[in-house]
Design an enzyme around this catalytic site. Structure first.
Site, PDB file in Angstrom:
ATOM      1  N   TYR A  80      41.681  38.624  33.936  1.00 52.25           N
ATOM      2  CA  TYR A  80      42.166  37.580  34.847  1.00 52.25           C
ATOM      3  C   TYR A  80      41.007  37.079  35.704  1.00 52.25           C
ATOM      4  O   TYR A  80      40.881  35.890  35.959  1.00 52.25           O
ATOM      5  CB  TYR A  80      43.284  38.129  35.740  1.00 52.25           C
ATOM      6  CG  TYR A  80      44.510  38.540  34.969  1.00 52.25           C
ATOM      7  CD1 TYR A  80      45.476  37.609  34.621  1.00 52.25           C
ATOM      8  CD2 TYR A  80      44.698  39.869  34.582  1.00 52.25           C
ATOM      9  CE1 TYR A  80      46.615  37.991  33.900  1.00 52.25           C
ATOM     10  CE2 TYR A  80      45.822  40.253  33.869  1.00 52.25           C
ATOM     11  CZ  TYR A  80      46.771  39.314  33.535  1.00 52.25           C
ATOM     12  OH  TYR A  80      47.886  39.680  32.816  1.00 52.25           O
TER      13      TYR A  80
ATOM     14  N   GLU B 192      45.882  42.652  15.950  1.00 46.66           N
ATOM     15  CA  GLU B 192      44.610  41.939  15.888  1.00 46.66           C
ATOM     16  C   GLU B 192      43.419  42.894  15.784  1.00 46.66           C
ATOM     17  O   GLU B 192      42.272  42.456  15.755  1.00 46.66           O
ATOM     18  CB  GLU B 192      44.445  41.059  17.132  1.00 46.66           C
ATOM     19  CG  GLU B 192      45.456  39.942  17.217  1.00 46.66           C
ATOM     20  CD  GLU B 192      45.261  39.061  18.447  1.00 46.66           C
ATOM     21  OE1 GLU B 192      44.203  39.125  19.103  1.00 46.66           O
ATOM     22  OE2 GLU B 192      46.188  38.283  18.743  1.00 46.66           O
TER      23      GLU B 192
END
Length: 177
Positions: A98, A161
């Protein structure tokens, strides 16, 4: 006019929404903020865009990175749209914090700093999960926090992934639980 369709993924049922411009929503059923901005007047209809989105999701859930994009139509605030565009740049199988997103926005706007919490709010309200990969955003300390679909789905998507999970951890309490 918005249109909707459904997709059964290996980790939960998904509601898709789109308009004439592009995909406007992709939500796991029951997730936080589920279909929050879906038009009250919408129609369940299999438009051609949904065929492309479902093909993208089929490839993704087979463990491969799709080699094409689908048209997106962001319907958030200017700030949310700015954050969501950055999410689209996070490479498959990698993560970003973030704070890193906040630094990018601050630099773009010529500001000394930007709130990572404000970024977290925008990430949490991402209307197009998976394709706009908010699951790839983690806390600076490696915390797997803040996924509206739930921490279990965030972990499964990152594992799918083949992301490096070694330095990541599940928080004891927080917004992802």
């Amino acid at each position: 006019m918005q249109y909707t369709s459904h997709y059964g993924s290996p980790i939960g049922n998904i509601l898709l929404a789109a308009d004439d411009i592009g995909l406007t929503g992709l939500w796991f059923e029951g997730q936080k903020y589920f279909a929050l901005y879906l038009d009250k007047e919408h129609e369940e209809k299999e438009i051609s865009l949904f065929e492309k989105v479902k093909h993208w999701l089929d490839i993704y859930f087979s463990g491969k990175e799709p080699d094409f994009t689908v048209p997106l139509h962001f319907t958030g605030t200017d700030f949310q749209n700015e954050v969501w565009k950055i999410l689209c740049t996070i490479p498959y199988g990698q993560t970003m914090t973030y704070g890193e997103i906040a630094k990018q926005i601050a630099a773009k706007r010529g500001l000394p700093r930007m709130s990572a919490q404000a970024v977290g709010g925008a990430v949490g309200h991402n209307e197009i999960s998976i394709i706009v990969p908010c699951h790839r955003v983690v806390g600076t300390n490696g915390s797997l926090t803040g996924y509206a679909g739930g921490i279990d789905k965030k972990i499964k998507l990152l594992q799918l992934e083949k992301a490096d999970m070694e330095s990541l951890f599940t928080p004891k309490k927080g917004t992802a639980l």
